[in-house]
Design a protein around this motif. Sequence first.
Motif, mmCIF file in Angstrom:
data_model
loop_
_atom_site.group_PDB
_atom_site.id
_atom_site.type_symbol
_atom_site.label_atom_id
_atom_site.label_comp_id
_atom_site.label_asym_id
_atom_site.label_seq_id
_atom_site.Cartn_x
_atom_site.Cartn_y
_atom_site.Cartn_z
ATOM 1 N N SER A 127 0.862 -1.183 0.000
ATOM 2 C CA SER A 127 0.000 0.000 0.000
ATOM 3 C C SER A 127 0.892 1.224 0.000
ATOM 4 C CB SER A 127 -0.891 -0.016 1.244
ATOM 5 O OG SER A 127 -0.098 0.188 2.393
ATOM 6 N N ALA A 128 0.327 2.410 -0.177
ATOM 7 C CA ALA A 128 1.098 3.635 -0.235
ATOM 8 C C ALA A 128 1.893 3.867 1.051
ATOM 9 C CB ALA A 128 0.181 4.813 -0.516
ATOM 10 N N GLN A 129 1.405 3.395 2.179
ATOM 11 C CA GLN A 129 2.099 3.609 3.443
ATOM 12 C C GLN A 129 3.014 2.443 3.813
ATOM 13 O OE1 GLN A 129 -1.362 3.731 3.302
ATOM 14 N NE2 GLN A 129 -1.547 5.943 3.144
ATOM 15 N N ASP A 130 2.879 1.329 3.160
ATOM 16 C CA ASP A 130 3.605 0.125 3.532
ATOM 17 C C ASP A 130 4.608 -0.237 2.441
ATOM 18 O OD1 ASP A 130 4.340 -2.215 4.827
ATOM 19 O OD2 ASP A 130 2.705 -3.370 3.934
ATOM 20 N N PHE A 131 5.813 0.357 2.515
ATOM 21 C CA PHE A 131 6.837 0.081 1.520
ATOM 22 C C PHE A 131 7.500 -1.252 1.820
ATOM 23 C CE2 PHE A 131 7.383 4.919 1.584
ATOM 24 C CZ PHE A 131 6.411 5.098 0.621
ATOM 25 N N THR A 132 7.705 -2.039 0.784
ATOM 26 C CA THR A 132 8.355 -3.336 0.926
ATOM 27 C C THR A 132 9.644 -3.302 0.125
ATOM 28 O OG1 THR A 132 6.214 -4.432 1.064
ATOM 29 C CG2 THR A 132 8.109 -5.798 0.507
ATOM 30 N N THR A 133 10.744 -3.710 0.746
ATOM 31 C CA THR A 133 12.023 -3.781 0.044
ATOM 32 C C THR A 133 12.373 -5.242 -0.158
ATOM 33 O OG1 THR A 133 12.784 -1.679 0.951
ATOM 34 C CG2 THR A 133 14.470 -3.186 0.129
ATOM 35 N N SER A 134 12.714 -5.555 -1.413
ATOM 36 C CA SER A 134 13.056 -6.931 -1.782
ATOM 37 C C SER A 134 14.447 -6.977 -2.386
ATOM 38 C CB SER A 134 12.064 -7.467 -2.819
ATOM 39 O OG SER A 134 10.755 -7.425 -2.318
ATOM 40 N N LEU A 135 15.170 -8.033 -2.078
ATOM 41 C CA LEU A 135 16.478 -8.276 -2.668
ATOM 42 C C LEU A 135 16.272 -8.857 -4.063
ATOM 43 C CD1 LEU A 135 19.577 -8.491 -2.401
ATOM 44 C CD2 LEU A 135 19.193 -10.762 -1.406
ATOM 45 N N LEU A 136 16.822 -8.198 -5.076
ATOM 46 C CA LEU A 136 16.687 -8.685 -6.449
ATOM 47 C C LEU A 136 17.869 -9.572 -6.851
ATOM 48 C CD1 LEU A 136 15.455 -5.476 -8.302
ATOM 49 C CD2 LEU A 136 14.078 -7.362 -7.397
ATOM 50 N N ALA A 137 19.078 -9.163 -6.456
ATOM 51 C CA ALA A 137 20.261 -9.925 -6.880
ATOM 52 C C ALA A 137 21.465 -9.572 -6.020
ATOM 53 C CB ALA A 137 20.584 -9.631 -8.340
ATOM 54 N N ILE A 138 22.333 -10.561 -5.865
ATOM 55 C CA ILE A 138 23.663 -10.358 -5.288
ATOM 56 C C ILE A 138 24.627 -11.083 -6.212
ATOM 57 C CG2 ILE A 138 25.239 -10.889 -3.398
ATOM 58 C CD1 ILE A 138 22.964 -10.855 -1.477
ATOM 59 N N THR A 149 12.504 -1.217 -3.703
ATOM 60 C CA THR A 149 11.547 -0.774 -2.695
ATOM 61 C C THR A 149 10.259 -0.445 -3.427
ATOM 62 O OG1 THR A 149 13.287 0.079 -1.261
ATOM 63 C CG2 THR A 149 11.063 0.910 -0.879
ATOM 64 N N GLN A 150 9.226 -1.242 -3.167
ATOM 65 C CA GLN A 150 7.950 -1.098 -3.851
ATOM 66 C C GLN A 150 7.178 0.057 -3.224
ATOM 67 O OE1 GLN A 150 5.958 -4.790 -4.357
ATOM 68 N NE2 GLN A 150 4.157 -3.869 -5.312
#
Length: 176
Positions: free
Chosen positions: A12-23, A68-69
């Motif tokens: 949601s607009a207030q709930d940012f999610t950060t995901s690891l794409l690659a290392i 970060t979505q």
Amino acid sequence: MLAALLGTSPASAQDFTTSLLAIHQGSPLSDRASSLRAGGYELQDGTWVSFDKWYHTNWIDMHMDLLTQITEDSGILWGFGTGERGDKYRIAPSFKLGFLTQTHPSASSTLAMSLTTTFGGDLTERTCSADYGDLGTYTVNCRLAAGETPPEQTLKYLVNAKPERMHLWLSYRVTF
């Protein structure tokens, strides 16, 4: 949907999610620095000078990419590189920043675009001080110190390279 691409739940607009794409470790600049290890030269007294020790590293530049979505269809791409160094070269640390967005032209299609910029990460080769006896001591390109090139002209052959600065990615996907 970015969430579907990443296998995460929509933010949601207030709930940012950060995901690891690659290392990953290594890069075209790491490969270039490693290629400088080949060879060497013989000093006037017969001593062999290998380039291997000058361009050897115990740590290869590592890169981490994250997303970060912000909304269901957009996000901020970011990441960093650790850098790398040997006795005669350095790859500076880097920072990547960009965005990803997508739209759905139809119920079964997705058009996505991302743009990233990399800051830092330059590869620079260091000089050596070479003693040419009666001719004097010069600051030189280490790899060319024993060659035919006049000492003062070897500096123009030092490696100074930049990583890919901008990356644009477009994708169109149709599901049947």
